[in-house]
Design a protein around this motif. Structure first.
Motif, PDB file in Angstrom:
ATOM      1  N   ASN A  16      58.939  56.963  75.774  1.00  0.00           N
ATOM      2  CA  ASN A  16      57.984  58.040  75.531  1.00  0.00           C
ATOM      3  C   ASN A  16      56.693  57.482  74.931  1.00  0.00           C
ATOM      4  N   PRO A  60      57.297  64.855  78.535  1.00  0.00           N
ATOM      5  CA  PRO A  60      58.170  65.835  77.864  1.00  0.00           C
ATOM      6  C   PRO A  60      59.659  65.505  77.971  1.00  0.00           C
ATOM      7  N   LYS A  61      60.108  64.999  79.111  1.00  0.00           N
ATOM      8  CA  LYS A  61      61.543  64.735  79.279  1.00  0.00           C
ATOM      9  C   LYS A  61      62.004  63.522  78.473  1.00  0.00           C
ATOM     10  N   GLN A  63      60.756  62.666  75.698  1.00  0.00           N
ATOM     11  CA  GLN A  63      60.778  63.150  74.317  1.00  0.00           C
ATOM     12  C   GLN A  63      62.038  63.988  74.079  1.00  0.00           C
ATOM     13  N   GLU A  64      62.404  64.798  75.061  1.00  0.00           N
ATOM     14  CA  GLU A  64      63.586  65.649  74.944  1.00  0.00           C
ATOM     15  C   GLU A  64      64.887  64.848  74.998  1.00  0.00           C
ATOM     16  N   PHE A  65      64.914  63.779  75.789  1.00  0.00           N
ATOM     17  CA  PHE A  65      66.129  62.975  75.986  1.00  0.00           C
ATOM     18  C   PHE A  65      65.855  61.496  75.674  1.00  0.00           C
ATOM     19  N   TYR A  69      66.225  58.135  78.308  1.00  0.00           N
ATOM     20  CA  TYR A  69      64.858  58.120  78.830  1.00  0.00           C
ATOM     21  C   TYR A  69      64.750  57.457  80.203  1.00  0.00           C
TER      22      TYR A  69
END
Length: 174
Positions: A16, A60-61, A63-65, A69
């Motif tokens: 990220n 965003p993904k 950061q979410e996972f 990653y």
């Protein structure tokens, strides 16, 4: 730094933090990775898709996972002989309920026709097949993208569907 490699290439999944740096200053991101700065020539259509993926999916993904990653990011395709990024490859998310991992890729226009996309796809597919949640890899491409179809054929992918102008190719785990 985690990466995988083949004979001529190194594939580096961007975290990220690296994606955010790429958004603001790609050259700085490449230097932070220890790469020689690239000057990729990218078709305007693909450049728009890449910017959209960066802003609305990769950042965003990842950061979410953060622990997963590598399923949600761009993997820089680095030519080892020049230590320069020549494109990107990556998954379109975590494998689905059928244990299919979908991959997309793009190569610098100056480096096309040299087998790099074929090698990168083979390398990332092999890595995917080592993961417990992957039984097959799929790639979707436009019906008129002859270069991509040749890459898929060279890697043993088989055409499994055509919806409008979009072809879906499939490679099972061996």
């Amino acid at each position: 730094m985690f990466f995988i490699e083949s004979q001529r290439l190194k594939l580096i999944p961007l975290t990220n933090q690296l994606l955010q740096l790429c958004q603001s200053d790609r050259r700085e991101m490449e230097l932070l990775l220890g790469l020689n700065p690239s000057s990729m020539e990218i078709d305007p259509l693909y450049a728009t898709e890449l910017e959209d993926a960066l802003l609305h999916f990769w950042i965003p993904k990842t950061q979410e996972f953060p622990m997963l990653y590598y399923w949600y990011t761009n993997w820089e395709i680095v030519l080892k002989s020049t230590n320069t990024s020549i494109g990107g490859i990556g998954f379109v998310g975590y494998p689905n309920e059928k244990k299919e991992a979908e991959i997309g890729y793009m190569i610098d226009a100056n480096e096309q026709g040299k087998g790099y996309a074929t090698e990168a796809l083979k390398t990332l597919s092999a890595w995917a097949f080592q993961q417990k949640d992957v039984d097959s890899v799929i790639v979707r491409t436009a019906h008129d993208n002859i270069a991509s179809i040749k890459i898929l054929d060279k890697n043993g992918f088989r055409l499994v569907s055509k919806v409008d102008d979009l072809l879906t190719y499939y490679l099972p785990k061996q």
